[in-house]
Design an enzyme around this catalytic site. Sequence first.
Site, mmCIF file in Angstrom:
data_model
loop_
_atom_site.group_PDB
_atom_site.id
_atom_site.type_symbol
_atom_site.label_atom_id
_atom_site.label_comp_id
_atom_site.label_asym_id
_atom_site.label_seq_id
_atom_site.Cartn_x
_atom_site.Cartn_y
_atom_site.Cartn_z
ATOM 1 N N GLY A 25 0.811 -1.210 0.000
ATOM 2 C CA GLY A 25 0.000 0.000 0.000
ATOM 3 C C GLY A 25 0.842 1.256 0.000
ATOM 4 O O GLY A 25 1.764 1.388 0.797
ATOM 5 N N VAL A 55 1.221 -2.620 10.934
ATOM 6 C CA VAL A 55 2.442 -2.043 10.376
ATOM 7 C C VAL A 55 2.279 -0.544 10.161
ATOM 8 O O VAL A 55 3.209 0.227 10.327
ATOM 9 C CB VAL A 55 2.832 -2.767 9.062
ATOM 10 N N GLY A 56 1.084 -0.136 9.795
ATOM 11 C CA GLY A 56 0.833 1.294 9.652
ATOM 12 C C GLY A 56 1.209 1.864 8.299
ATOM 13 O O GLY A 56 1.598 3.034 8.203
ATOM 14 N N CYS A 89 -9.128 2.949 5.863
ATOM 15 C CA CYS A 89 -8.293 4.026 6.386
ATOM 16 C C CYS A 89 -9.176 5.087 7.046
ATOM 17 O O CYS A 89 -10.323 5.281 6.638
ATOM 18 C CB CYS A 89 -7.498 4.682 5.252
ATOM 19 N N LYS A 113 -11.219 -2.200 -2.369
ATOM 20 C CA LYS A 113 -10.927 -3.255 -1.401
ATOM 21 C C LYS A 113 -11.768 -3.035 -0.150
ATOM 22 O O LYS A 113 -11.622 -2.036 0.550
ATOM 23 C CB LYS A 113 -9.439 -3.258 -1.053
ATOM 24 N N ASN A 124 -10.404 -7.413 3.454
ATOM 25 C CA ASN A 124 -9.253 -6.902 4.185
ATOM 26 C C ASN A 124 -9.251 -7.569 5.569
ATOM 27 O O ASN A 124 -10.109 -8.393 5.865
ATOM 28 C CB ASN A 124 -9.341 -5.383 4.295
ATOM 29 N N GLY A 163 -1.780 -14.032 0.670
ATOM 30 C CA GLY A 163 -0.809 -13.202 1.368
ATOM 31 C C GLY A 163 -0.103 -13.854 2.526
ATOM 32 O O GLY A 163 1.051 -14.249 2.436
#
Length: 303
Positions: A46, A71-72, A129, A164, A191, A264
Amino acid sequence: MADLSVNVAGVHFNSPLIAASGTFGFGREYNNFYDLSILGGISCKGITLKKRLGNPPPRIAETPSGILNAVGLQNPGVDHFIEKDLPWLKEQNTVIIANIAGNTPEEYAEMAEKLSNTNVDMIEMNISCPNVKSGGVQFGTSCESVGAITKTVRNHCKKPLIVKLSPNVTDIAEIAKSAEAAGADAISMINTLTGMRIDINTKRPVIHNNTGGLSGPAVFPVAVRMVWQVANAVNIPIIGMGGISKWQDAVEMLMAGATALQIGTCMFTDPYAPVKITEGLSEYMDKNGIKSLGEITGSVVPW
């Protein structure tokens, strides 16, 4: 030999397997294991408008049948991606999907515009987000906000647009319908699910961010259910993901209604998972006389 190719929003994939965003970086490390052309595509780490360092550690923790991560969105920023990473990626003979994230509609729109002027194949919009203009509530948690952000980005995006979806909602089908109505070319889902673990000795959460996104085999049944629900609600293709770790999972997700797949977390424990899943899927199709993946997609027969 079975035909493993699929078409998503006019884009041809040689294989239904796409490396999921956030688990594959920009592909350079995995290129040491195998030719990346074995993948149908790569959904890149991302990216945000400006460089981000991400959250402080600890930001990844193992859980039963999965991992928690916060992770951010550590990344070098969209301009660095376009200049340094995309040229190499486009040499790998696979579909390249740019995954974008932002805190305002304007950030999403600016990135979509920048990327539309490159040779990236598709744009995937991460709407899990916080919208800083709406009190920090995630873009992906209401039909109104999903429709609004999708419409805004659609107006600036010349590439096929994938939205997504977050699973942390009440009605995933209604959310998907809002994205479709606002101009999404495809849906990717799911997600991560929001989760939390606590260290009983320190009494602190194991993740510095307190909560994190749960991924891995633990979320697979939830992902299958949500893909099935959305497949019965929209007419655009679905890229299914969430806990796929073996070829049987891939078949199941396709039967639920997915056209293509992202994998993933399984690649953290087995980098060769895409190779094994591709081989298993091909053998299953040959064994059952299935000539194309379209024969599997949506073939579940509910009781």
